[in-house]
Design an enzyme around this catalytic site. Structure first.
Site, mmCIF file in Angstrom:
data_model
loop_
_atom_site.group_PDB
_atom_site.id
_atom_site.type_symbol
_atom_site.label_atom_id
_atom_site.label_comp_id
_atom_site.label_asym_id
_atom_site.label_seq_id
_atom_site.Cartn_x
_atom_site.Cartn_y
_atom_site.Cartn_z
ATOM 1 C CE1 TYR A 1 17.146 -73.277 28.683
ATOM 2 C CE2 TYR A 1 16.736 -72.055 26.675
ATOM 3 C CZ TYR A 1 16.260 -72.727 27.765
ATOM 4 O OH TYR A 1 14.909 -72.857 27.928
ATOM 5 C CB THR B 1 -5.709 -82.223 27.400
ATOM 6 O OG1 THR B 1 -6.203 -81.055 28.065
ATOM 7 C CG2 THR B 1 -6.020 -83.449 28.237
ATOM 8 N N GLY B 2 -3.316 -79.816 26.680
ATOM 9 C CA GLY B 2 -3.008 -78.693 25.777
ATOM 10 C C GLY B 2 -1.820 -79.032 24.891
ATOM 11 N NE ARG B 3 0.441 -75.296 20.030
ATOM 12 C CZ ARG B 3 1.591 -74.721 19.655
ATOM 13 N NH1 ARG B 3 2.377 -75.330 18.802
ATOM 14 N NH2 ARG B 3 1.929 -73.531 20.132
ATOM 15 C CD GLU C 1 17.357 -60.997 34.496
ATOM 16 O OE1 GLU C 1 17.887 -61.562 33.528
ATOM 17 O OE2 GLU C 1 16.130 -60.857 34.591
ATOM 18 C CG HIS D 1 13.625 -61.431 32.239
ATOM 19 N ND1 HIS D 1 14.892 -61.901 32.445
ATOM 20 C CD2 HIS D 1 12.983 -62.369 31.500
ATOM 21 C CE1 HIS D 1 15.014 -63.082 31.833
ATOM 22 N NE2 HIS D 1 13.873 -63.379 31.257
ATOM 23 C CE LYS E 1 -10.655 -80.949 26.886
ATOM 24 N NZ LYS E 1 -9.642 -80.055 26.374
ATOM 25 C CD GLU F 1 7.875 -63.630 29.148
ATOM 26 O OE1 GLU F 1 8.233 -64.532 28.377
ATOM 27 O OE2 GLU F 1 8.370 -62.488 29.160
#
Lengths: 290, 379
Positions: free
Chosen positions: A159, A17-19, A209, A247, A43, A98
């Protein structure tokens, strides 16, 4: 085939239900993921994108027979939400947040291990099996179904690498973001055996990394057990010692432990080709793909 | 986040771990006053965050008022590995029989908590572990189980502790484990943990490093944070809501992810160029956030060029471009801006930049070459 995630995997979204939760539940549905419901305590009278919302993961699991959960839950509530999902018996839990406190993750990781749960993250875009399903927030348009398996600590570098592959006409079987934290759920050596078993995966790309020893341990595993070829890339050769490079897990210890050069050396010793640049990855993969 | 020895000892004392009596002094005068209470037989210990303080001469032992005065003056004028000494801990001297190292931290390979105990107290534990691994005992602790008595058996065995010694050490280890967990420590150590000639066991030095991700639930430790010890640019970044890493070159790298930023740094370095700083926008940055980021990096006087490297997923290239475009008038003429846009809404982003008179690069190597050309061309 793919690993962990395919088109039948039933998914719930914790924090639906969060954005963010609502937005990405919609994008996952549009990609074809089998999202069957969501969880937000208090909810359960709501519906999101036509999906039922439950108060607890247990209720959601009983009603929908779900396999997997993705958490769009803020860092400070993540410990409880992860433990709830593991306790409800889910097989796959992805946590994207994060900034989860380190001790929370040490505990969650061990609890997930003890319960046979595949915990992915935190600090990850999630996992995608192109053309089948996605359990994450990555921009799916750059992915293409194919035979390269990928494991990456960094979202943006995955990506980049995927985009390079796709624009060269090379698709991916499954791409897993394991996250940039020092303590995460699954890591390279947990996923390599799954790719080894996957008949569709012809080559595996590991994007590592600086910091920690995950790449070195993966190198040992590859040398001993893998027939599927593995290619690697390591970011951070220019990183100074003792600095956390964005990170939480990306830090070369004073004394040089966890440095890019050391990792590359160990990977090459195990017979793994290390790409110097991300743009070199497609050519290296092509050697192993029909 | 690191805190000073005297603060770590406050945490120890609150949790029932014995420490020598001592007080903080911020000036030579204060040092003499505090030493007087201890009859001038004191250890003067400079309070710094860097390691290797003892070897650098940052600890001195006095027995007269004159010595205290002279030593305090010397210490306050000292720099230890570049760090100024602004605080001294004036502590009662101890008669030491044996010294040990006791620490709790993460076993990064197994990703579990680990208890470290060593006979060579007072020395750097990494050195001891590398040179004489037989002197170091490490015990992994399952976080779900927590520290149990059996975890201490290997320690007692390795160091031939008799029953009496075990009885003294065990509660200290348990209390330190509580601190490690309850105070969200990445690392907590007592070095040395000393058996004194009177038979007591005390923490003679202490180190505590707190997890930045747990700041919100450690208000008390946060009051111990010395902001002045933080790199200025990193503090400015933090206050504006960004993770900034200060480096020694002259390019500012603004990117939408840590991995991408690190890779950009690698690529720059292959061309012999270092970054002044790195700023991570994280995912989904708006135009306003981009402008705020530019404001932050412009406060770094080392910056000669700003490099945007964006691979948009949740981040939209048009938002980034709008932010860059709106920031242009604030950027001095001698600072160049170069952008690489890829991913979500790239075409729209490129158009916005073009209207502002900027050409966007499409890949990492291209944007890095542009920076190299700008900087080296200007030499």
């Amino acid at each position: 085939m793919s690993i962990i995630l395919d088109k039948d995997t039933k998914i719930i979204v914790q924090g639906i239900t969060g954005r963010e939760g609502s937005f990405h539940a919609d994008l996952m549905l549009k990609y074809g993921a089998n999202v069957v419901g969501g969880v937000t305590p208090g909810k359960s009278d709501q519906k999101v994108h036509g999906l039922p919302v439950f108060d607890t993961v247990k209720e959601a699991a009983e009603a929908t027979d779900t396999d997997a959960s993705i958490l769009f839950v803020p860092p400070r509530f993540s410990r409880d939400a992860i433990l709830e999902a593991v306790d409800a018996g889910l097989e796959i839990v992805v946590t994207v947040a994060e900034g989860i406190p380190f001790h929370d993750m040490v505990y969650c990781r061990e609890y997930a291990n003890k319960n046979g749960c595949t915990l992915i993250g935190p600090n990850t875009p999630g996992i995608i099996s192109p053309g089948k399903s996605k359990l994450g927030f990555m921009a799916d348009s750059i992915y293409k179904e194919g035979s390269v398996g990928m494991i990456s600590r960094s979202a943006t570098l995955s990506y980049e690498a995927v985009n390079n592959l796709t624009t060269s006409g090379i698709g991916q079987s499954t791409v897993v973001g394991i996250g940039g934290d020092p303590v995460q759920g699954v890591t390279f050596k947990d996923l390599l055996p799954m790719f080894e078993e996957d008949p569709e995966t012809e080559v595996v790309v590991m994007i590592g990394e600086i910091g920690g020893t995950d790449e070195e341990e993966a190198a040992l595993y590859v040398k001993k057990h893998m027939k599927t070829p593995v290619i690697a890339f390591i970011a951070g050769e220019a990183a100074p010692e003792g600095k956390r490079m964005g990170h939480a897990g990306a830090i070369v210890s004073p004394g040089g432990e966890g440095s890019a050069d050391y990792k590359k050396e160990k990977l090459e010793e195990a017979g793994i080709e290390v790409a110097r640049k991300l743009t070199d990855i497609p050519a290296l993969c092509k050697k192993y793909i029909d | 986040m690191k805190i000073y020895e005297y603060q770590a000892k406050e945490v120890f004392a609150e949790n029932g771990i014995e420490t020598p009596s001592g007080q903080l002094a911020l000036s030579v005068k204060e040092a003499v006053e505090k030493a007087e209470e201890l009859d001038y037989k004191v250890a003067l210990k400079s309070q710094v965050h860097v390691g290797g303080r003892g070897k650098a001469g940052g600890i001195k032992f006095a027995s007269t008022k004159e010595e205290v005065e002279k030593m305090a003056e010397d210490l306050f004028n000292m720099k230890i590995k570049g760090e100024e000494v602004n605080r001294l801990l004036i502590e009662e001297q101890q008669e030491i029989k044996e010294e040990y190292y006791l620490g709790l931290t993460l076993n990064r390979s197994k990703k579990t908590d680990t208890l470290i105990f060593s006979r060579s107290g007072g020395m750097d534990i990494e050195e001891v572990a590398a040179e004489t691994p037989e002197k170091v005992v490490k015990v992994d602790i399952d976080p779900v189980l927590g520290l149990q008595n059996f975890h201490l058996t290997p320690v007692a065995k390795a160091f031939d502790f008799d029953k009496e010694m075990s009885k003294k050490v065990a509660p200290i280890v348990k209390k330190l484990y509580e601190i490690y967990k309850n105070s969200d420590c990445l690392l907590v150590e007592i070095n040395p943990l000393a058996l004194l000639t009177d038979g007591s066991v005390k923490a003679l030095d202490g180190k505590l490093e707190m997890d930045d991700n747990a700041r919100y639930r450690q208000p008390k430790l946060l009051t111990m944070w010395d902001e002045e010890k933080e790199e200025e640019m990193e503090l400015i970044g933090r206050q504006a809501g960004f993770v900034v890493i200060k480096l020694s070159g002259n390019v500012s790298i603004i990117s939408n992810g840590a991995g991408l930023a690190i890779s950009t740094l690698d690529s720059l370095q292959r061309h012999g160029i270092n970054a002044a700083n790195i700023l991570d926008l994280s995912g989904g940055a708006t135009s306003e956030k981009v402008q705020k980021a530019v404001d932050v990096v412009l406060q770094d006087s080392d910056v000669k060029s700003i490099l945007f490297n964006i691979f948009g997923g949740i981040t939209r290239c048009d938002e980034i471009a709008a932010g860059v475009s709106a920031s242009l008038k604030k950027v001095p003429a001698d600072i160049s801006i170069v952008c690489r846009l890829q991913g979500t809404n790239r075409e729209e982003g490129i158009k916005i930049l073009k209207e502002a008179g900027l050409e966007a690069a499409s890949d990492l190597e291209e944007v890095v070459e542009k920076v190299v050309k700008t900087l080296k061309g200007g030499e």
